[in-house]
Motif scaffolding. Structure first.
Motif, PDB file in Angstrom:
ATOM      1  N   ILE A  84      11.205  22.846  21.563  1.00  0.00           N
ATOM      2  CA  ILE A  84      10.222  22.489  20.529  1.00  0.00           C
ATOM      3  C   ILE A  84       9.874  21.015  20.715  1.00  0.00           C
ATOM      4  O   ILE A  84      10.766  20.167  20.802  1.00  0.00           O
ATOM      5  CB  ILE A  84      10.784  22.738  19.111  1.00  0.00           C
ATOM      6  CG1 ILE A  84      11.033  24.236  18.903  1.00  0.00           C
ATOM      7  CG2 ILE A  84       9.818  22.201  18.051  1.00  0.00           C
ATOM      8  CD1 ILE A  84      11.816  24.570  17.647  1.00  0.00           C
ATOM      9  N   LEU A  85       8.577  20.713  20.808  1.00  0.00           N
ATOM     10  CA  LEU A  85       8.114  19.329  20.952  1.00  0.00           C
ATOM     11  C   LEU A  85       7.806  18.759  19.570  1.00  0.00           C
ATOM     12  O   LEU A  85       7.172  19.426  18.757  1.00  0.00           O
ATOM     13  CB  LEU A  85       6.865  19.277  21.832  1.00  0.00           C
ATOM     14  CG  LEU A  85       7.001  19.844  23.254  1.00  0.00           C
ATOM     15  CD1 LEU A  85       5.626  20.065  23.869  1.00  0.00           C
ATOM     16  CD2 LEU A  85       7.825  18.923  24.133  1.00  0.00           C
ATOM     17  N   THR A  86       8.255  17.543  19.310  1.00  0.00           N
ATOM     18  CA  THR A  86       7.992  16.943  17.989  1.00  0.00           C
ATOM     19  C   THR A  86       6.527  16.529  17.850  1.00  0.00           C
ATOM     20  O   THR A  86       6.004  16.435  16.752  1.00  0.00           O
ATOM     21  CB  THR A  86       8.880  15.709  17.739  1.00  0.00           C
ATOM     22  OG1 THR A  86       8.627  14.742  18.768  1.00  0.00           O
ATOM     23  CG2 THR A  86      10.348  16.065  17.707  1.00  0.00           C
ATOM     24  N   GLY A  87       5.870  16.275  18.990  1.00  0.00           N
ATOM     25  CA  GLY A  87       4.470  15.844  18.946  1.00  0.00           C
ATOM     26  C   GLY A  87       4.350  14.344  18.747  1.00  0.00           C
ATOM     27  O   GLY A  87       5.346  13.618  18.709  1.00  0.00           O
ATOM     28  N   LEU A  88       3.124  13.880  18.605  1.00  0.00           N
ATOM     29  CA  LEU A  88       2.866  12.443  18.485  1.00  0.00           C
ATOM     30  C   LEU A  88       3.066  11.959  17.051  1.00  0.00           C
ATOM     31  O   LEU A  88       3.734  10.957  16.805  1.00  0.00           O
ATOM     32  CB  LEU A  88       1.433  12.152  18.956  1.00  0.00           C
ATOM     33  CG  LEU A  88       1.023  10.706  19.110  1.00  0.00           C
ATOM     34  CD1 LEU A  88       1.915   9.978  20.101  1.00  0.00           C
ATOM     35  CD2 LEU A  88      -0.437  10.619  19.557  1.00  0.00           C
ATOM     36  N   ILE A  92       4.246  24.486  14.817  1.00  0.00           N
ATOM     37  CA  ILE A  92       5.426  24.376  15.680  1.00  0.00           C
ATOM     38  C   ILE A  92       4.950  24.377  17.134  1.00  0.00           C
ATOM     39  O   ILE A  92       4.262  25.286  17.580  1.00  0.00           O
ATOM     40  CB  ILE A  92       6.421  25.541  15.435  1.00  0.00           C
ATOM     41  CG1 ILE A  92       6.900  25.506  13.985  1.00  0.00           C
ATOM     42  CG2 ILE A  92       7.609  25.440  16.384  1.00  0.00           C
ATOM     43  CD1 ILE A  92       7.718  26.708  13.570  1.00  0.00           C
ATOM     44  N   LYS A  93       5.325  23.317  17.859  1.00  0.00           N
ATOM     45  CA  LYS A  93       4.861  23.146  19.234  1.00  0.00           C
ATOM     46  C   LYS A  93       5.986  23.551  20.183  1.00  0.00           C
ATOM     47  O   LYS A  93       6.982  22.848  20.285  1.00  0.00           O
ATOM     48  CB  LYS A  93       4.466  21.686  19.469  1.00  0.00           C
ATOM     49  CG  LYS A  93       3.487  21.156  18.419  1.00  0.00           C
ATOM     50  CD  LYS A  93       3.527  19.660  18.360  1.00  0.00           C
ATOM     51  CE  LYS A  93       2.846  19.014  17.188  1.00  0.00           C
ATOM     52  NZ  LYS A  93       2.347  19.777  16.097  1.00  0.00           N
ATOM     53  N   THR A  94       5.843  24.699  20.836  1.00  0.00           N
ATOM     54  CA  THR A  94       6.915  25.179  21.715  1.00  0.00           C
ATOM     55  C   THR A  94       6.471  25.181  23.180  1.00  0.00           C
ATOM     56  O   THR A  94       5.283  25.230  23.486  1.00  0.00           O
ATOM     57  CB  THR A  94       7.335  26.619  21.345  1.00  0.00           C
ATOM     58  OG1 THR A  94       6.201  27.474  21.487  1.00  0.00           O
ATOM     59  CG2 THR A  94       7.866  26.698  19.926  1.00  0.00           C
ATOM     60  N   ILE A  95       7.467  25.115  24.055  1.00  0.00           N
ATOM     61  CA  ILE A  95       7.236  25.228  25.496  1.00  0.00           C
ATOM     62  C   ILE A  95       8.496  25.838  26.107  1.00  0.00           C
ATOM     63  O   ILE A  95       9.613  25.523  25.671  1.00  0.00           O
ATOM     64  CB  ILE A  95       6.905  23.845  26.130  1.00  0.00           C
ATOM     65  CG1 ILE A  95       6.487  23.998  27.601  1.00  0.00           C
ATOM     66  CG2 ILE A  95       8.069  22.861  26.016  1.00  0.00           C
ATOM     67  CD1 ILE A  95       5.886  22.733  28.215  1.00  0.00           C
ATOM     68  N   HIS A 104       9.030  14.150  21.848  1.00  0.00           N
ATOM     69  CA  HIS A 104       7.857  13.687  22.611  1.00  0.00           C
ATOM     70  C   HIS A 104       6.734  14.704  22.423  1.00  0.00           C
ATOM     71  O   HIS A 104       6.951  15.763  21.842  1.00  0.00           O
ATOM     72  CB  HIS A 104       8.200  13.550  24.095  1.00  0.00           C
ATOM     73  CG  HIS A 104       7.504  12.374  24.751  1.00  0.00           C
ATOM     74  ND1 HIS A 104       6.150  12.163  24.640  1.00  0.00           N
ATOM     75  CD2 HIS A 104       7.979  11.362  25.531  1.00  0.00           C
ATOM     76  CE1 HIS A 104       5.829  11.054  25.320  1.00  0.00           C
ATOM     77  NE2 HIS A 104       6.921  10.554  25.866  1.00  0.00           N
ATOM     78  N   TYR A 105       5.538  14.378  22.947  1.00  0.00           N
ATOM     79  CA  TYR A 105       4.434  15.344  22.846  1.00  0.00           C
ATOM     80  C   TYR A 105       4.227  16.091  24.167  1.00  0.00           C
ATOM     81  O   TYR A 105       3.364  16.952  24.275  1.00  0.00           O
ATOM     82  CB  TYR A 105       3.134  14.665  22.391  1.00  0.00           C
ATOM     83  CG  TYR A 105       2.590  13.621  23.341  1.00  0.00           C
ATOM     84  CD1 TYR A 105       1.718  13.968  24.371  1.00  0.00           C
ATOM     85  CD2 TYR A 105       2.951  12.284  23.200  1.00  0.00           C
ATOM     86  CE1 TYR A 105       1.220  13.026  25.238  1.00  0.00           C
ATOM     87  CE2 TYR A 105       2.458  11.324  24.063  1.00  0.00           C
ATOM     88  CZ  TYR A 105       1.581  11.698  25.077  1.00  0.00           C
ATOM     89  OH  TYR A 105       1.098  10.745  25.938  1.00  0.00           O
ATOM     90  N   PHE A 106       5.030  15.734  25.192  1.00  0.00           N
ATOM     91  CA  PHE A 106       5.056  16.512  26.430  1.00  0.00           C
ATOM     92  C   PHE A 106       6.447  16.381  27.038  1.00  0.00           C
ATOM     93  O   PHE A 106       7.264  15.600  26.574  1.00  0.00           O
ATOM     94  CB  PHE A 106       3.963  16.049  27.418  1.00  0.00           C
ATOM     95  CG  PHE A 106       4.191  14.670  28.008  1.00  0.00           C
ATOM     96  CD1 PHE A 106       4.794  14.521  29.246  1.00  0.00           C
ATOM     97  CD2 PHE A 106       3.769  13.528  27.338  1.00  0.00           C
ATOM     98  CE1 PHE A 106       4.990  13.260  29.800  1.00  0.00           C
ATOM     99  CE2 PHE A 106       3.964  12.261  27.877  1.00  0.00           C
ATOM    100  CZ  PHE A 106       4.580  12.132  29.123  1.00  0.00           C
ATOM    101  N   CYS A 107       6.719  17.177  28.056  1.00  0.00           N
ATOM    102  CA  CYS A 107       8.041  17.150  28.678  1.00  0.00           C
ATOM    103  C   CYS A 107       8.136  16.014  29.681  1.00  0.00           C
ATOM    104  O   CYS A 107       7.380  15.980  30.653  1.00  0.00           O
ATOM    105  CB  CYS A 107       8.310  18.479  29.405  1.00  0.00           C
ATOM    106  SG  CYS A 107       8.951  19.729  28.299  1.00  0.00           S
ATOM    107  N   ASP A 108       9.063  15.110  29.442  1.00  0.00           N
ATOM    108  CA  ASP A 108       9.376  14.090  30.435  1.00  0.00           C
ATOM    109  C   ASP A 108      10.889  14.004  30.555  1.00  0.00           C
ATOM    110  O   ASP A 108      11.626  14.518  29.704  1.00  0.00           O
ATOM    111  CB  ASP A 108       8.757  12.739  30.055  1.00  0.00           C
ATOM    112  CG  ASP A 108       8.625  11.815  31.263  1.00  0.00           C
ATOM    113  OD1 ASP A 108       8.914  12.263  32.394  1.00  0.00           O
ATOM    114  OD2 ASP A 108       8.217  10.647  31.081  1.00  0.00           O
ATOM    115  N   LEU A 109      11.341  13.350  31.605  1.00  0.00           N
ATOM    116  CA  LEU A 109      12.771  13.406  31.935  1.00  0.00           C
ATOM    117  C   LEU A 109      13.677  12.795  30.877  1.00  0.00           C
ATOM    118  O   LEU A 109      14.638  13.435  30.436  1.00  0.00           O
ATOM    119  CB  LEU A 109      13.001  12.713  33.287  1.00  0.00           C
ATOM    120  CG  LEU A 109      12.402  13.476  34.468  1.00  0.00           C
ATOM    121  CD1 LEU A 109      12.221  12.551  35.658  1.00  0.00           C
ATOM    122  CD2 LEU A 109      13.274  14.651  34.845  1.00  0.00           C
ATOM    123  N   LEU A 110      13.390  11.562  30.464  1.00  0.00           N
ATOM    124  CA  LEU A 110      14.317  10.872  29.563  1.00  0.00           C
ATOM    125  C   LEU A 110      14.454  11.561  28.203  1.00  0.00           C
ATOM    126  O   LEU A 110      15.576  11.742  27.717  1.00  0.00           O
ATOM    127  CB  LEU A 110      13.930   9.392  29.421  1.00  0.00           C
ATOM    128  CG  LEU A 110      13.982   8.588  30.745  1.00  0.00           C
ATOM    129  CD1 LEU A 110      13.514   7.164  30.545  1.00  0.00           C
ATOM    130  CD2 LEU A 110      15.384   8.616  31.354  1.00  0.00           C
TER     131      LEU A 110
END
Length: 305
Positions: A11-15, A87-90, A174-180
């Protein structure tokens, strides 16, 4: 949602959390993304179709525009549609794919900017040998070499990530998937992985930036021997390139050359180089380049001219 020892969905929290602010962001960022695709697409088509834009500089510029469209499209369409979702899922696989292509196209842009700086260096410092040095073969080798290097870089990032155990929380801040942000969810200490990302991504950005800086110092030093008109033309071309470099490298170095944090500023900085910068590049290059402006007018204004 989460298996015994394996998270399959994130789930992404978004901006921003406020639905009203998210809707405002949707209204703001959708035209920005469309302008990015149209603006960069226009440059690719203009360089491809125009007989007057045949020099290596425009060959690299069209590649850069193609990379900008791909880079932006890795993040922005999902980000924009998520602004209207509660809800923002990926999926985990989708997340890894996004990380791979984000780094793939992001680092391709970095290497292309370095190649373009070398092109400007040869054009200004060795003008008589320019066409011999910057042959069509060398241009294609440079582009192909950057693709290979970038593929290895991106694969390393994914190999580091897939070895980590994800068993607990599945909310990515985050609003997209990044490593950290993803590393924070691992059920193990990821300080070594964090350092390797800083070395892999941060050092590529920093070293490339230093190479670019050095090349422009050499170019400025050599411009002393040119005529006033020659200096003006060279500086005009270089100014657009330097502007793009600063817009791209500033935020990237800020994010990847320091320990990770959960500041909202990080997300806002990321918005700048994932959403805004790809739109600005075609504007910067076309506004400062007379030949591109003339070619655009000829092709898209008067077809018969």
């Amino acid at each position: 949602m989460a298996n015994k020892n394996n998270v399959t969905e994130l789930i992404l929290t978004g901006l921003f959390q406020d639905p009203e602010v998210q809707r405002m962001c949707f209204v703001l960022f959708l035209p920005v993304y469309l302008a990015t695709v149209v603006g960069n697409g226009l440059i690719v088509l203009t360089v491809t179709l125009s007989k007057s834009l045949r020099s290596p500089m425009y060959f690299f510029l069209s590649y850069l525009s193609l990379v900008e469209i791909s880079y932006s499209s890795t993040i922005v369409p999902k980000f924009i549609t998520d602004l209207l979702s509660k809800i923002k899922t990926i999926s985990m696989n989708g997340c890894l794919a996004q990380i791979f292509f984000f780094h793939f196209f992001g680092v391709t842009e970095i290497l292309l900017l370095v190649v373009m700086a070398y092109d400007r260096y040869v054009a200004i410092c060795k003008p008589l040998h320019y066409m011999n040095i910057m042959s069509s073969q060398l241009c294609h080798v440079m582009v192909a070499g950057s693709w290979i290097g970038v593929f290895l870089h991106s694969i390393i990032q994914i190999l580091i990530t897939i070895q980590l155990p994800f068993c607990g929380p599945n909310v990515v801040d985050h609003y997209f998937c990044d490593l950290l942000p993803l590393f924070k969810l691992a059920c193990t200490d990821t300080s070594v992985e964090g350092i390797s990302v800083m070395a892999n991504s941060g050092l590529i950005a920093l070293c490339s930036f230093l190479i670019l800086l050095t090349s422009y110092v050499v170019i400025l030093f050599n411009l002393r021997n040119h005529s006033a008109e020659g200096r003006r033309k060279a500086l005009s071309t270089c100014a657009s390139h330097v502007t793009v470099v600063l817009l791209f490298f500033g935020p990237a170095i800020f994010l990847y050359m320091r320990p990770s944090s959960t500041f909202t500023e990080d997300k806002l900085v990321a918005v700048f180089y994932t959403v805004i910068t790809p739109m600005l590049n075609p504007i910067i290059y076309t506004l400062r380049n007379k030949e591109v402006k003339i070619a655009v007018r000829k092709l898209w204004g008067k077809k018969d001219s």
